[in-house]
Design a protein around this motif. Sequence first.
Motif, short mmCIF file in Angstrom:
data_model
loop_
_atom_site.label_atom_id
_atom_site.label_comp_id
_atom_site.label_asym_id
_atom_site.label_seq_id
_atom_site.Cartn_x
_atom_site.Cartn_y
_atom_site.Cartn_z
N GLY A 130 -6.05 -0.78 -3.26
CA GLY A 130 -6.01 -2.33 -3.81
C GLY A 130 -7.09 -2.76 -4.85
N ARG A 131 -7.80 -1.64 -5.23
CA ARG A 131 -8.95 -1.60 -6.15
C ARG A 131 -8.51 -1.23 -7.63
N ALA A 161 -2.65 10.31 -10.27
CA ALA A 161 -3.80 10.24 -9.12
C ALA A 161 -4.51 9.03 -9.23
N VAL A 162 -5.10 8.77 -10.57
CA VAL A 162 -5.88 7.33 -10.47
C VAL A 162 -4.77 6.07 -10.01
N LYS A 163 -3.56 6.12 -10.40
CA LYS A 163 -2.57 5.13 -10.13
C LYS A 163 -2.45 4.91 -8.40
N LEU A 164 -1.99 6.01 -7.88
CA LEU A 164 -1.97 6.21 -6.43
C LEU A 164 -3.46 5.62 -5.77
N ALA A 165 -4.47 6.12 -6.29
CA ALA A 165 -5.69 5.59 -5.66
C ALA A 165 -5.80 3.97 -5.96
N ARG A 166 -5.54 3.53 -7.02
CA ARG A 166 -5.60 2.03 -7.14
C ARG A 166 -4.63 1.58 -6.21
N ALA A 167 -3.23 1.85 -6.01
CA ALA A 167 -2.33 1.34 -5.30
C ALA A 167 -2.54 1.27 -3.68
N TYR A 168 -3.10 2.62 -3.33
CA TYR A 168 -3.66 2.83 -1.77
C TYR A 168 -4.87 2.02 -1.44
#
Length: 451
Positions: free
Chosen positions: A150-151, A141-148
């Motif tokens: 860009g932070r 979930a954290v990885k998806l959030a970072r990808a989505y």
Amino acid sequence: MIDDKCQTLEIEAANAMDFPQSRALQPKAHRLIPGGSHTYAKGDDQYPEHAPGFIARGKGCHVWDLDGNEFIEYGMGLRAIALGHAFEPVVEAAARQMRLGVNFNRPSKLEVDLAEAMLDIIDGADMVKFAKNGSDVTTAAVKLARAYTGRDLVAICRDQPFFSVDDWFIGSTDMNAGIPESVVSMTLKFPYNDPSGLQDLFERHPGQIACVVMEAEAVTPPAPGYLEAVKELCESHGAILIFDEMITGFRWHLGGAQKFHGVIPHLSTFGKAMGNGFAIAALAGKREIMQLGGLHHEQERVFLLSTTHGAETHALAASLETIRIFRKEGVVEVLWRQGERLRAGVNEAIAGRRLAGHFELAGRPCNIIYRTLDQQGVPSQAFRTLFLQELIRGGILAPSFVVSFSHTDEDIDRTIDVVDQALGVYAKALEHGVHHYLVGRPVKPVNRAFA
């Protein structure tokens, strides 16, 4: 000064239950396994010296150790067992699938069936992906959030104890050896029930926070409007809200604390009780975020969750059967009812022993924990150890008071009797000193820098 004869009688009573086979095996376990256990929370340092070292079998809410001692168990596999140990319909569903094979080169239809069942109970989620444990799905979930977004930065609730074994979280704990400072610095902390604390993080790191990771509720209930304020802050600052539902899912409500409180996150993670002990976890969320781990989009792909054993069919079958039973039998309502019965009885014992301010319960009826406090009302590991020791002496294994569907009225009432007896010793220890009653060393916190 406490009478020496009285002290001797207390220690002899504590030693009445014997554990010779556990004692013999523990040194070997520590030679072969770092910490002597594959889960830190199950380690010897989390229990009194006079305690069962190994569990041989369980049925319902009862377990038997290597030496044949029987206990009523609470906590139930770190809250993973909501129905009961060796719960027949779930075991049979898993066994049927095992006989058909557990892992193939192409997906099983069960993956679709369970995805449909999970999305039917998780409001606002469009897609779901399975894994074997909670750490994997929460990190995904954290990885998806970072990808989505860009932070890079992640904000976590500092008042909640655990989110993942991975570096982004463990680096924020005291047990962070081996984790680069560059990773540690990317995780920020905010207080629970204080929107201004999270607001301050967003203001100090404008446009840098990818996501907010938290339990909607752990032990302390959210203040009115708090969860709504958190979601509003996330959306106004372009961050993803992630609810960790490992504990709250299938306990507060089948659909989790998000359903219970009526606040829908962008992503959420489930596990533990969703398979009644079988290794399965889920990441669920909005399609526009989740699809970054799929095939039908034109953006850069995210390596989301792709593991050899992530969708073993017997675990999927166990989860489907668990959901069926929860719905048919009203399991969540039973958890709340039996937890309330236990809480009322224990609170009566606390009052009867005049231990208010020294021993207390916390949490919802479906997820009760206890706090042990010393003469000054300060949290005490020594008094926790003494209480655990006295419960074990009475045939209760309870690092918490988290109930299961299998805890009967008789089990609860027996537990209340043992708790009352244990609190009697607790009261004496407050008066005379805990060292007069405790056999061996106190337990220690799991996340600590040194052994």
